[in-house]
Write an enzyme that holds these catalytic residues in place. Structure first.
Site, short mmCIF file in Angstrom:
data_model
loop_
_atom_site.label_atom_id
_atom_site.label_comp_id
_atom_site.label_asym_id
_atom_site.label_seq_id
_atom_site.Cartn_x
_atom_site.Cartn_y
_atom_site.Cartn_z
N ARG A 1 -0.07 28.87 18.43
CA ARG A 1 1.09 27.97 18.44
C ARG A 1 2.38 28.78 18.37
O ARG A 1 3.36 28.46 19.06
CB ARG A 1 1.02 26.97 17.28
CG ARG A 1 -0.07 25.93 17.42
CD ARG A 1 -0.04 24.92 16.31
NE ARG A 1 1.11 24.04 16.39
CZ ARG A 1 1.46 23.18 15.43
NH1 ARG A 1 0.77 23.11 14.31
NH2 ARG A 1 2.52 22.41 15.59
N CYS B 1 6.61 26.06 9.24
CA CYS B 1 5.32 25.80 9.90
C CYS B 1 5.56 24.71 10.93
O CYS B 1 6.60 24.70 11.57
CB CYS B 1 4.25 25.41 8.87
SG CYS B 1 4.67 23.96 7.88
#
Length: 276
Positions: free
Chosen positions: A172, A231
């Site tokens: 990611r 995050c």
């Protein structure tokens, strides 16, 4: 205070004269709601706390898990039995993310006596119960600001002038996949630091010395400037803040994280591996 507690020490405290308030914060990103699992069996005395509804505000411009309304968070903790001098232990059943979110919020709101069960529910070898407790109302009043918090501009500045850690999975970060948010990639200047590397094969936090070496290799040291963590939506990053505390580093949380950053088309996006 050590931010984690072993299952053996928790069992001893629960059997003692002043047992801690116990919060069950079972949560899985994209998974089933944790309440049915809680009702099927939880550590005796534990109160379920809903991460999506009680440890976060409504999704929107601030991201998928913005911080909850302070007054509402205080009411949730009081209903769970938390008072100003109450010892609190939180646990979950998946990587420590949900538990760390509750730990971070309580610490941020001025409650120091809070620990995460190391290894989560899997580490608990005692009995489980299905009875849903009704604790005596606590008197906790949140006083936010006890832990550092970043907004998007401050996160960008930390990436330039200090160390900004991206706690998501490496793919990611690199922008190879993005299963949730509208844009793939990472905040320019951020360093990839997946949270799973903070845990051993049993889901327990690695030793403080190991964690310190990891974060130093990533760039954390006395002269590195401020350290921040983000995050996807500010949940798993709380686990990283906890790991950094174990390692001896203070770190600020960018609560909006990538889910807030990526909503603004004017904010820059980087892809690929971090510079070697």
């Amino acid at each position: 205070m050590n931010p984690i507690i072993s299952a053996a020490d928790l069992a001893a405290e629960l059997a003692g004269p002043t047992p801690p308030v116990l919060l069950d914060v079972r949560y899985r990103l994209g998974g089933p709601h944790g309440r049915p699992e809680y009702e099927a069996g939880h550590i005796p005395g534990a109160v379920f706390v809903d991460l999506d509804a009680e440890l976060a505000g409504p999704p929107g411009a601030g991201g998928r898990h913005p911080l909850p309304d302070v007054a509402e968070f205080g009411a949730v903790m009081r209903r769970a039995g938390v008072g100003p001098a109450t010892s609190v232990v939180v646990y979950d059943a998946d990587k420590g993310w949900g538990a760390a979110r509750a730990w971070w919020l309580l610490r941020w709101a001025g409650h120091d006596d809070v620990r995460v069960l190391d290894g989560g529910l899997a580490a608990w070898t005692g009995p489980l119960e299905t009875t849903v407790p009704v604790p005596q109302e606590g008197s906790f009043e949140p006083k936010p600001g006890a832990l550092p918090l970043l907004d998007a501009d401050e996160a960008a500045a930390t990436a330039r002038d200090g160390l900004l850690l991206d706690a998501r999975a490496g793919e990611r970060y690199r922008g190879e996949v993005e299963p949730i948010d509208p844009i793939a990639g990472h905040i320019p200047g951020a360093v990839s630091a997946p949270t799973m590397e903070n845990l051993d094969d049993q889901g327990r936090f690695r030793p403080a010395e190991w964690l310190a070496a990891r974060f130093m290799e990533l760039g954390a040291h006395e002269d590195s400037g401020p350290v921040g963590v983000y995050c996807g939506s500010g949940v798993s990053a709380a686990q990283q803040v906890l790991a950094l505390e174990l390692a001896g580093f203070d770190a600020a949380l960018y609560a909006g994280s990538w889910s807030e950053w990526s909503r603004n088309p004017d904010r820059p996006v980087a892809t690929g591996p971090q510079p070697g």
